[in-house]
Design a protein around this motif. Sequence first.
Motif, short mmCIF file in Angstrom:
data_model
loop_
_atom_site.label_atom_id
_atom_site.label_comp_id
_atom_site.label_asym_id
_atom_site.label_seq_id
_atom_site.Cartn_x
_atom_site.Cartn_y
_atom_site.Cartn_z
N TYR A 137 24.80 45.59 -47.16
CA TYR A 137 24.99 45.81 -48.63
C TYR A 137 26.41 46.35 -49.03
O TYR A 137 26.97 46.56 -48.19
N PRO A 138 26.37 46.18 -50.59
CA PRO A 138 25.43 45.83 -51.40
C PRO A 138 25.38 44.41 -51.68
O PRO A 138 26.27 43.65 -51.53
N ILE A 139 24.12 43.97 -52.35
CA ILE A 139 23.77 42.66 -52.81
C ILE A 139 23.56 42.71 -54.32
O ILE A 139 23.12 43.88 -54.85
N PHE A 140 23.07 41.67 -55.09
CA PHE A 140 22.65 41.61 -56.28
C PHE A 140 21.01 41.00 -56.24
O PHE A 140 20.74 40.34 -55.53
N SER A 141 20.47 41.60 -57.11
CA SER A 141 19.17 41.11 -57.43
C SER A 141 19.14 40.60 -58.95
O SER A 141 19.62 41.40 -59.68
N LYS A 142 18.50 39.46 -59.08
CA LYS A 142 18.44 39.14 -60.49
C LYS A 142 17.14 38.35 -60.73
O LYS A 142 16.56 37.83 -59.92
N PRO A 143 16.61 38.41 -62.06
CA PRO A 143 15.52 37.48 -62.30
C PRO A 143 15.43 36.08 -62.23
O PRO A 143 16.52 35.50 -62.42
N ASP A 144 14.78 35.59 -61.79
CA ASP A 144 14.66 34.20 -61.53
C ASP A 144 14.71 33.36 -62.87
O ASP A 144 15.37 32.44 -62.87
N VAL A 145 13.96 33.85 -63.96
CA VAL A 145 14.02 33.73 -65.37
C VAL A 145 14.88 34.59 -66.01
O VAL A 145 14.51 35.66 -66.28
N GLY A 146 15.90 34.22 -66.55
CA GLY A 146 16.80 35.24 -67.07
C GLY A 146 18.25 34.51 -67.63
O GLY A 146 18.48 33.44 -67.19
N GLN A 147 19.06 35.32 -68.57
CA GLN A 147 20.38 34.85 -68.79
C GLN A 147 21.23 35.94 -68.92
O GLN A 147 21.18 36.98 -69.25
N GLY A 148 22.59 35.38 -68.86
CA GLY A 148 23.74 36.25 -68.84
C GLY A 148 23.39 37.59 -67.56
O GLY A 148 22.97 36.80 -66.46
N SER A 149 23.86 38.63 -68.02
CA SER A 149 23.54 39.70 -66.94
C SER A 149 22.40 40.61 -66.80
O SER A 149 22.15 41.60 -66.52
N ILE A 155 21.90 46.31 -55.35
CA ILE A 155 21.35 46.84 -54.29
C ILE A 155 21.97 47.22 -53.39
O ILE A 155 22.72 46.64 -52.83
N LYS A 156 22.05 48.67 -53.19
CA LYS A 156 22.88 49.21 -52.37
C LYS A 156 22.69 49.57 -51.00
O LYS A 156 23.12 49.85 -49.91
N SER A 157 21.29 49.54 -50.69
CA SER A 157 20.61 49.82 -49.34
C SER A 157 19.39 49.09 -49.05
O SER A 157 18.86 48.24 -49.73
N LYS A 158 19.29 49.27 -47.78
CA LYS A 158 18.18 48.52 -47.15
C LYS A 158 16.74 48.86 -47.77
O LYS A 158 15.77 48.02 -48.10
N LYS A 159 16.71 49.98 -47.97
CA LYS A 159 15.31 50.64 -48.52
C LYS A 159 15.21 50.10 -49.94
O LYS A 159 13.98 49.87 -50.62
N HIS A 160 16.19 50.03 -50.66
CA HIS A 160 16.12 49.60 -52.07
C HIS A 160 15.65 48.11 -52.08
O HIS A 160 14.71 47.59 -52.75
N PHE A 172 17.56 37.13 -54.53
CA PHE A 172 18.79 38.07 -54.13
C PHE A 172 20.02 37.39 -53.58
O PHE A 172 19.82 36.44 -52.75
N VAL A 173 21.05 37.62 -54.21
CA VAL A 173 22.25 36.99 -53.85
C VAL A 173 23.60 37.76 -53.54
O VAL A 173 23.53 39.20 -53.69
N GLU A 174 24.48 37.31 -52.95
CA GLU A 174 25.45 37.86 -52.42
C GLU A 174 26.35 38.70 -53.61
O GLU A 174 26.21 38.43 -54.62
N TYR A 175 27.05 39.83 -53.28
CA TYR A 175 27.70 40.71 -54.34
C TYR A 175 28.94 39.81 -54.75
O TYR A 175 29.87 39.51 -54.02
#
Length: 424
Positions: A137-149, A155-160, A172-175
Amino acid sequence: MRKKVLIFPSGAENALEINEAIKYSIHVEVIPASGRNDYSELIYENEVRKLPFLNELNFIEDLNKLIEKDKIDLIFPTDDTASLFLVENASIINAKILSADFKTNLVCRYKKETYTLFKDEFFCPQIYLKVLEEEEYPIFSKPDVGQGSQGVQLIKSKKHHESLIDNNDLIFVEYLPGKEYTIDCFTDRYGELLFSGIRERAEVKMGISFRSREVYLTDEVKQIAEKINSKLGFQGLWFFQLKEDCNGHLKLLEVSTRTAGTMGFFRHKGVNLPLLTIYDALGMDVEIFKYGYELELFRVTKNKFKYGLEYDTVYVDYDDTLIVNGKVNIVLMSFIYQCKNNGKIVKLITKHGSKLHMSLNFYSISPSLFDEIIVLKMEDKKSDYIESHKAIFIDNWFVERREVRLAKDMPVFDVDTVESLIKN
């Protein structure tokens, strides 16, 4: 005959760019439409038409009624959901949709579809389908349906990550910590990519670029643009976004078939992508020439106002109102021309004196701009020369505004509020 273009939804941020791009064309008339009551009714020359929301059963029926009533030729969708819906139902909509084909809209609307299509390309980011080790970590999570940021989380931790992993609406994608770029593109009806222009999103707030500048279009970015174009069925404008990974390599964020809100950057360098899209849809071959001068775009928030009053006559003062500090008040002049365009009466009322016409001539203001010029003596009260029914009064001097307001019980405006009276 001018083609009527429906902009829908007309209140979207990028709808304003489409309007700015095409409203002066002699080939086009803009018809705005929205399911909401919003500030867009203060922007467009034509009245905003009301439509149901996309998910209402009568949407297409009402849309076709509007198309028939206003003789709509083309529809410019302004968000990804509207584009997908309209293209999916294009066979039963009685106007041409200015967008890519259905498959392309589907891929662009869902990031999982986008990344699946480009999973073997060097510019596709790493996708994580399971929880990682703590050190990854960290990695990014983003909505499947969304735009922009919008909706993106770091996501900074395994628990999160574990708390979100079962959410099928997330991907979930790379940072990607580096610089972010938007590449505005145009593909003609033959599938040829005619334009790619890259701008750095130098300052991003709320998913919107508030500061943009052009950077060098590298062979790598050209290659990415050509690859995306070859795998999807674009017609007209589109864009994609890239972001640098930890090693400075460019990775894909999203691809979209809609107009980008800051696409006007390249319009000011000679590339009017919305208008080119219309021309191409009408079967016209286009050429694109981008100007070479440097340009930087800054975006600011701007207030719009809706007054609960009606007026058909405007009384306006001269000294320190129409002319301020020895210069023509261009905001007030703009408002006066708006009034003239809309058939309102404009009267100049002043105590400037006998040399008024000489002064108007000095500032290149034609007396014929005014329906009446009322020249008063210094001791006269302006209220004695004003008919207050459906009229407003504009004057920089508080004493004069107070006198007219008390005597006539009518709306009065200082010069700093005139901008709020300008509709578009």
